[in-house]
Design a protein around this motif. Sequence first.
Motif, PDB file in Angstrom:
ATOM      1  N   ASP A   1       9.577  56.512  23.400  1.00 43.23           N
ATOM      2  CA  ASP A   1       9.875  56.343  24.827  1.00 43.23           C
ATOM      3  C   ASP A   1      11.196  55.516  25.159  1.00 43.23           C
ATOM      4  N   ARG A   2      12.039  55.764  25.977  1.00 41.85           N
ATOM      5  CA  ARG A   2      13.182  54.760  26.407  1.00 41.85           C
ATOM      6  C   ARG A   2      12.471  53.904  27.517  1.00 41.85           C
ATOM      7  N   VAL A   3      12.815  52.539  27.512  1.00 39.99           N
ATOM      8  CA  VAL A   3      12.105  51.603  28.260  1.00 39.99           C
ATOM      9  C   VAL A   3      13.390  51.025  28.906  1.00 39.99           C
ATOM     10  N   ARG A   4      13.519  51.326  30.378  1.00 38.81           N
ATOM     11  CA  ARG A   4      14.495  50.642  30.925  1.00 38.81           C
ATOM     12  C   ARG A   4      14.381  49.189  31.349  1.00 38.81           C
ATOM     13  N   LEU A   5      15.350  48.422  31.572  1.00 38.83           N
ATOM     14  CA  LEU A   5      15.070  47.013  31.423  1.00 38.83           C
ATOM     15  C   LEU A   5      14.652  46.579  32.707  1.00 38.83           C
ATOM     16  N   ASP A   6      14.680  47.448  33.990  1.00 38.74           N
ATOM     17  CA  ASP A   6      13.979  47.144  35.227  1.00 38.74           C
ATOM     18  C   ASP A   6      12.641  47.233  35.217  1.00 38.74           C
ATOM     19  N   VAL A   7      12.230  48.307  34.443  1.00 38.08           N
ATOM     20  CA  VAL A   7      10.769  48.868  34.040  1.00 38.08           C
ATOM     21  C   VAL A   7      10.237  47.720  33.196  1.00 38.08           C
ATOM     22  N   ASN A   8      10.941  47.463  32.197  1.00 31.60           N
ATOM     23  CA  ASN A   8      10.273  46.200  31.522  1.00 31.60           C
ATOM     24  C   ASN A   8      10.101  44.857  32.203  1.00 31.60           C
ATOM     25  N   MET A   9      10.933  44.743  33.098  1.00 30.56           N
ATOM     26  CA  MET A   9      10.605  43.532  34.157  1.00 30.56           C
ATOM     27  C   MET A   9       9.264  43.855  34.776  1.00 30.56           C
ATOM     28  N   ALA A  10       9.068  44.988  35.029  1.00 34.60           N
ATOM     29  CA  ALA A  10       7.627  45.257  36.051  1.00 34.60           C
ATOM     30  C   ALA A  10       6.499  45.010  34.833  1.00 34.60           C
ATOM     31  N   ILE A  11       6.774  45.655  33.453  1.00 34.84           N
ATOM     32  CA  ILE A  11       5.619  45.500  32.664  1.00 34.84           C
ATOM     33  C   ILE A  11       5.399  43.779  32.378  1.00 34.84           C
ATOM     34  N   TYR A  12       6.390  43.036  32.333  1.00 39.01           N
ATOM     35  CA  TYR A  12       6.022  41.666  31.939  1.00 39.01           C
ATOM     36  C   TYR A  12       5.636  40.796  33.197  1.00 39.01           C
ATOM     37  N   ALA A  13       5.924  41.255  34.574  1.00 40.95           N
ATOM     38  CA  ALA A  13       5.228  40.782  35.683  1.00 40.95           C
ATOM     39  C   ALA A  13       3.611  40.979  35.428  1.00 40.95           C
ATOM     40  N   TRP A  14       3.400  42.408  35.237  1.00 42.69           N
ATOM     41  CA  TRP A  14       2.109  42.670  35.106  1.00 42.69           C
ATOM     42  C   TRP A  14       1.548  41.986  34.008  1.00 42.69           C
ATOM     43  N   HIS A  15       2.141  41.957  32.815  1.00 39.58           N
ATOM     44  CA  HIS A  15       1.708  41.290  31.552  1.00 39.58           C
ATOM     45  C   HIS A  15       1.237  39.903  31.855  1.00 39.58           C
ATOM     46  N   SER A  16       2.043  39.016  32.514  1.00 38.61           N
ATOM     47  CA  SER A  16       1.846  37.914  33.010  1.00 38.61           C
ATOM     48  C   SER A  16       0.561  37.487  34.050  1.00 38.61           C
ATOM     49  N   ARG A  17       0.335  38.584  34.852  1.00 34.06           N
ATOM     50  CA  ARG A  17      -0.773  38.652  35.695  1.00 34.06           C
ATOM     51  C   ARG A  17      -2.094  38.870  34.716  1.00 34.06           C
ATOM     52  N   HIS A  18      -1.848  39.605  34.012  1.00 40.60           N
ATOM     53  CA  HIS A  18      -2.771  40.395  33.307  1.00 40.60           C
ATOM     54  C   HIS A  18      -3.550  39.396  32.325  1.00 40.60           C
ATOM     55  N   HIS A  19      -2.799  38.617  31.568  1.00 40.41           N
ATOM     56  CA  HIS A  19      -3.325  37.591  30.571  1.00 40.41           C
ATOM     57  C   HIS A  19      -3.847  36.218  31.231  1.00 40.41           C
ATOM     58  N   ILE A  20      -2.983  35.971  32.283  1.00 42.65           N
ATOM     59  CA  ILE A  20      -3.532  34.804  33.245  1.00 42.65           C
ATOM     60  C   ILE A  20      -4.932  35.099  33.740  1.00 42.65           C
ATOM     61  N   ALA A  21      -5.031  36.509  34.427  1.00 47.23           N
ATOM     62  CA  ALA A  21      -6.256  36.505  35.100  1.00 47.23           C
ATOM     63  C   ALA A  21      -7.260  36.891  34.009  1.00 47.23           C
ATOM     64  N   HIS A  22      -7.132  37.215  32.561  1.00 47.68           N
ATOM     65  CA  HIS A  22      -8.144  37.228  31.679  1.00 47.68           C
ATOM     66  C   HIS A  22      -8.864  35.765  31.477  1.00 47.68           C
ATOM     67  N   ILE A  23      -8.016  34.474  31.547  1.00 47.65           N
ATOM     68  CA  ILE A  23      -8.469  33.214  31.514  1.00 47.65           C
ATOM     69  C   ILE A  23      -9.036  32.754  32.817  1.00 47.65           C
ATOM     70  N   THR A  24      -8.178  33.146  33.998  1.00 44.49           N
ATOM     71  CA  THR A  24      -9.159  32.885  35.230  1.00 44.49           C
ATOM     72  C   THR A  24     -10.358  33.463  35.622  1.00 44.49           C
ATOM     73  N   ALA A  25     -10.396  34.428  35.145  1.00 45.18           N
ATOM     74  CA  ALA A  25     -11.567  35.479  35.492  1.00 45.18           C
ATOM     75  C   ALA A  25     -12.903  35.033  34.691  1.00 45.18           C
ATOM     76  N   LEU A  26     -12.583  34.725  33.482  1.00 44.57           N
ATOM     77  CA  LEU A  26     -13.484  33.990  32.492  1.00 44.57           C
ATOM     78  C   LEU A  26     -13.994  32.613  32.977  1.00 44.57           C
ATOM     79  N   ALA A  27     -13.050  31.822  33.708  1.00 43.95           N
ATOM     80  CA  ALA A  27     -13.427  30.615  34.203  1.00 43.95           C
ATOM     81  C   ALA A  27     -14.326  30.606  35.387  1.00 43.95           C
ATOM     82  N   ARG A  28     -14.010  31.738  36.224  1.00 46.87           N
ATOM     83  CA  ARG A  28     -14.793  31.812  37.349  1.00 46.87           C
ATOM     84  C   ARG A  28     -16.306  32.274  36.816  1.00 46.87           C
ATOM     85  N   ARG A  29     -16.256  33.179  36.081  1.00 42.26           N
ATOM     86  CA  ARG A  29     -17.685  33.928  35.468  1.00 42.26           C
ATOM     87  C   ARG A  29     -18.422  32.763  34.955  1.00 42.26           C
ATOM     88  N   ALA A  30     -17.633  31.821  33.842  1.00 40.50           N
ATOM     89  CA  ALA A  30     -18.454  30.824  33.320  1.00 40.50           C
ATOM     90  C   ALA A  30     -18.569  29.514  33.986  1.00 40.50           C
TER      91      ALA A  30
END
Length: 180
Positions: free
Chosen positions: A149-178
């Motif tokens: 696939d061809r990935v546009r840079l603006d779409v890659n910005m969307a991916i990395y905004a999501w990527h940041s939320r995604h992994h930070i939520a892994h940590i914060t959701a675990l902290a809440r559960r624990a």
Amino acid sequence: MDTDEMEALRFPVGRFAPPARTPTDDDVAAWIAEIEDAPRRLREAVEGLSDAQLDTRYRPEGWTVRQVAHHVADSHANSFVRFKWALTEDEPTIKAYFEARWAELADYALPLAPSLDYLDALHARWTPLLRSLGPDERARGFIHPETGDRVRLDVNMAIYAWHSRHHIAHITALARRAGW
């Protein structure tokens, strides 16, 4: 654990959904703001966690909090380089990497300070670069070798905004559960 529960643990902010239309300047500004804020949010998510907590898996068979944090730094560094390739070459095919194998290397067992500092420094360069891009530059792209696939840079910005939320939520959701 049923499939829905595992999906919620794997994707606490949902799976990435590409933009349904060409991103607007407002979309891009919002994604850049999320990318810019990611190092601070990651640092806050891991602040005060013990080594035992950092070495806790965020889900069964998932990475530890420590591995997640180191991965964010590595992944964002790879993305920064991909942006530079796409801005300086015509439709480059990027280099993919085995994220899961990287997470097993010795540096992923280190304290988080070097990766958090690295992420700060990286984003101090990446964010101004992203803000400098006009619509034509944001429409440039790269080819992902795994999908073709061809990935546009603006779409890659969307991916990395999501990527940041995604992994930070892994940590914060675990902290809440624990109850941390």
